[in-house]
Structure formats: structure tokens, C-alpha cells
Enzyme design. Sequence first.
Site, PDB file in Angstrom:
ATOM      1  N   GLU A  72       0.860  -1.180   0.000  1.00  0.00           N
ATOM      2  CA  GLU A  72       0.000   0.000   0.000  1.00  0.00           C
ATOM      3  C   GLU A  72       0.896   1.230   0.000  1.00  0.00           C
ATOM      4  O   GLU A  72       1.729   1.410   0.892  1.00  0.00           O
ATOM      5  CB  GLU A  72      -0.953   0.028   1.193  1.00  0.00           C
ATOM      6  CG  GLU A  72      -1.908   1.217   1.134  1.00  0.00           C
ATOM      7  CD  GLU A  72      -3.076   1.128   2.111  1.00  0.00           C
ATOM      8  OE1 GLU A  72      -3.569   2.190   2.522  1.00  0.00           O
ATOM      9  OE2 GLU A  72      -3.475   0.001   2.451  1.00  0.00           O
ATOM     10  N   GLU A  97       4.877   5.255   3.476  1.00  0.00           N
ATOM     11  CA  GLU A  97       4.277   6.530   3.883  1.00  0.00           C
ATOM     12  C   GLU A  97       5.375   7.502   4.330  1.00  0.00           C
ATOM     13  O   GLU A  97       6.082   7.226   5.300  1.00  0.00           O
ATOM     14  CB  GLU A  97       3.287   6.304   5.027  1.00  0.00           C
ATOM     15  CG  GLU A  97       2.673   7.562   5.606  1.00  0.00           C
ATOM     16  CD  GLU A  97       1.943   8.388   4.554  1.00  0.00           C
ATOM     17  OE1 GLU A  97       2.389   9.516   4.304  1.00  0.00           O
ATOM     18  OE2 GLU A  97       0.952   7.896   3.991  1.00  0.00           O
ATOM     19  N   ASP A 124      10.839   7.044  -0.486  1.00  0.00           N
ATOM     20  CA  ASP A 124      10.198   7.257  -1.777  1.00  0.00           C
ATOM     21  C   ASP A 124       9.676   5.922  -2.314  1.00  0.00           C
ATOM     22  O   ASP A 124      10.427   4.963  -2.469  1.00  0.00           O
ATOM     23  CB  ASP A 124      11.239   7.853  -2.729  1.00  0.00           C
ATOM     24  CG  ASP A 124      10.656   8.285  -4.058  1.00  0.00           C
ATOM     25  OD1 ASP A 124       9.622   7.725  -4.476  1.00  0.00           O
ATOM     26  OD2 ASP A 124      11.244   9.182  -4.686  1.00  0.00           O
ATOM     27  N   ASP A 146      -1.963  12.273  -2.945  1.00  0.00           N
ATOM     28  CA  ASP A 146      -1.924  13.714  -3.145  1.00  0.00           C
ATOM     29  C   ASP A 146      -2.188  14.002  -4.619  1.00  0.00           C
ATOM     30  O   ASP A 146      -1.468  13.511  -5.490  1.00  0.00           O
ATOM     31  CB  ASP A 146      -0.542  14.250  -2.747  1.00  0.00           C
ATOM     32  CG  ASP A 146      -0.516  15.775  -2.638  1.00  0.00           C
ATOM     33  OD1 ASP A 146      -1.229  16.446  -3.418  1.00  0.00           O
ATOM     34  OD2 ASP A 146       0.230  16.294  -1.791  1.00  0.00           O
ATOM     35  N   LYS A 150      -2.314  21.627  -9.272  1.00  0.00           N
ATOM     36  CA  LYS A 150      -1.812  22.645 -10.193  1.00  0.00           C
ATOM     37  C   LYS A 150      -1.067  21.984 -11.353  1.00  0.00           C
ATOM     38  O   LYS A 150      -0.266  21.077 -11.143  1.00  0.00           O
ATOM     39  CB  LYS A 150      -0.901  23.621  -9.460  1.00  0.00           C
ATOM     40  CG  LYS A 150      -1.615  24.439  -8.395  1.00  0.00           C
ATOM     41  CD  LYS A 150      -0.680  25.421  -7.724  1.00  0.00           C
ATOM     42  CE  LYS A 150      -1.421  26.233  -6.663  1.00  0.00           C
ATOM     43  NZ  LYS A 150      -0.515  27.190  -5.961  1.00  0.00           N
ATOM     44  N   ASP A 182     -10.970  10.991  -4.638  1.00  0.00           N
ATOM     45  CA  ASP A 182     -12.187  11.796  -4.703  1.00  0.00           C
ATOM     46  C   ASP A 182     -11.963  13.029  -5.575  1.00  0.00           C
ATOM     47  O   ASP A 182     -12.817  13.916  -5.623  1.00  0.00           O
ATOM     48  CB  ASP A 182     -12.606  12.223  -3.293  1.00  0.00           C
ATOM     49  CG  ASP A 182     -11.535  13.057  -2.607  1.00  0.00           C
ATOM     50  OD1 ASP A 182     -11.808  14.203  -2.228  1.00  0.00           O
ATOM     51  OD2 ASP A 182     -10.397  12.552  -2.449  1.00  0.00           O
TER      52      ASP A 182
END
Length: 243
Positions: A72, A97, A124, A146, A150, A182
Amino acid sequence: MTKSADGIASSSQAAGHSHGSFFGRRKGHKLRNHQTDLMEHLLPRLTLDLATADASAPASLFDAPVDDMRLEIGFGGGEHLVAEALAHPQTGFIGCEPYINGMAKILSLIEANNITNIRLFAGDAAELLGWARAGSFKRIDLIHPDPWPKRRHWKRRFVQDATIAQISRVLDPAGEFRFVSDIDDYCSWTLMHMQRSKDFAWIAERADDWRKPWPHYTMTRYGRKAEREGRKAAYLIFKRTNA
């Protein structure tokens, strides 16, 4: 396999950029004393050290034998990863994470549930994929990453052509890549990139296949927050093909 599955994505917005990665470890609020203790004493026991870990024998990472492995990427507070590890004790899980507070949260859950089939990587995720041997993972999950909204930051999105190629390499020939977001734009981006890869097929056949969570999905804290704020997530499952 190209499809619209009732229109979740129809436009291509950008060409691929460099490989996806996490951009720096981040820290939010101050850790509680017990969390700090877990970071100092439990995390070193569970950390996957790419410099010393044997990629050719991934089962050796865990104390007890495991039947297969899953990854994950960006597990947040760890709710989903912990639930999966508890539901599948014969599977070895690696959680990646870079967010320090997220790492502290999952350590608390691991301790409270006496979980032994999770290993953690705070670096990473692209490096982790590069370390893993071919066919290492039965499934890879990327849940609410994330979105880097932009345009000038799109190159920082984890889903990129090069990353998809690495995911394909480290997945079992019958493995799956699962993606949840989402953010409509990132869902469209992901579908565009995944559908132009010959290595994956999007398995959705009807709208509910991506509008609703897959069976036994554990909603994350972020997912619940998105629902409260009126944002609908898409749940995308891509099957590794042998093309």
C-alpha cells in the site's frame, strides 16, 4: 482495454511526466509521548531497509511464513492497511508513507492489535518499486494520493507512465493495482495513463463497479471527510494482463 464505464473519464489532459514519487517527508502536529516512543523503538523493528533487505526472498521480511505480499503506497493513518493485515494474516504487507504523523498513527494500531505481518517504508515509493523483484506483489493499493492539482505540479503525481511500468514489473502476472481518489481530475489522469498501458485492463463493467467501494473496503479517515464534504470517490481496479 479502453472504456468509459458510464463516463468516469473521457479526456486526456497531459502527456506523461517523469516517474512519480513522494516529495519530502512531512510532519504535522507534535507527536504524543507514546507515539514518539513507538517511533524510536517499534519503528526500527518494522522498517524495511532497502540496503540490507533481500529482494529475492521477500517472505524473509516477516517473522512468520506468508503466502504472498501486498503493497500500500501512502497509507495515511493506516486504517485500510491495518484492516487488510488483520483480515489476511497469511499475507505479508508493506506500507509506504513519508508522512511522519501517519507513521506514528499506524504504529499505534499495529501495537494495539499485535500485528506481525506489516513492514513499513518511510522513503520514496519509487525507490521501493525499483528495489522489489519482478512479480513480488499480488496487489498494490494507492488510496487517496496527493492530487497535486496545479498543472505545473502534475509531474509530481505518483501515477506516471514510468511508475506504471514499474508497478507492472513488480506485480504478479495475475495481480491487481487498485486506485481510490475523490478528485475527478486525478481519476481521469489515472485512467488515461493506465488505459494506454498494454499491461493492464480496467475491470469495470458498470458504473457501480467504480462508484462503490469494492467488497470489504475499509473507509479511511480522509475518505469519510471527503464524503462529509460532498466529494464522491472513484474506486478503480486494474488487472495485470499478460499482453
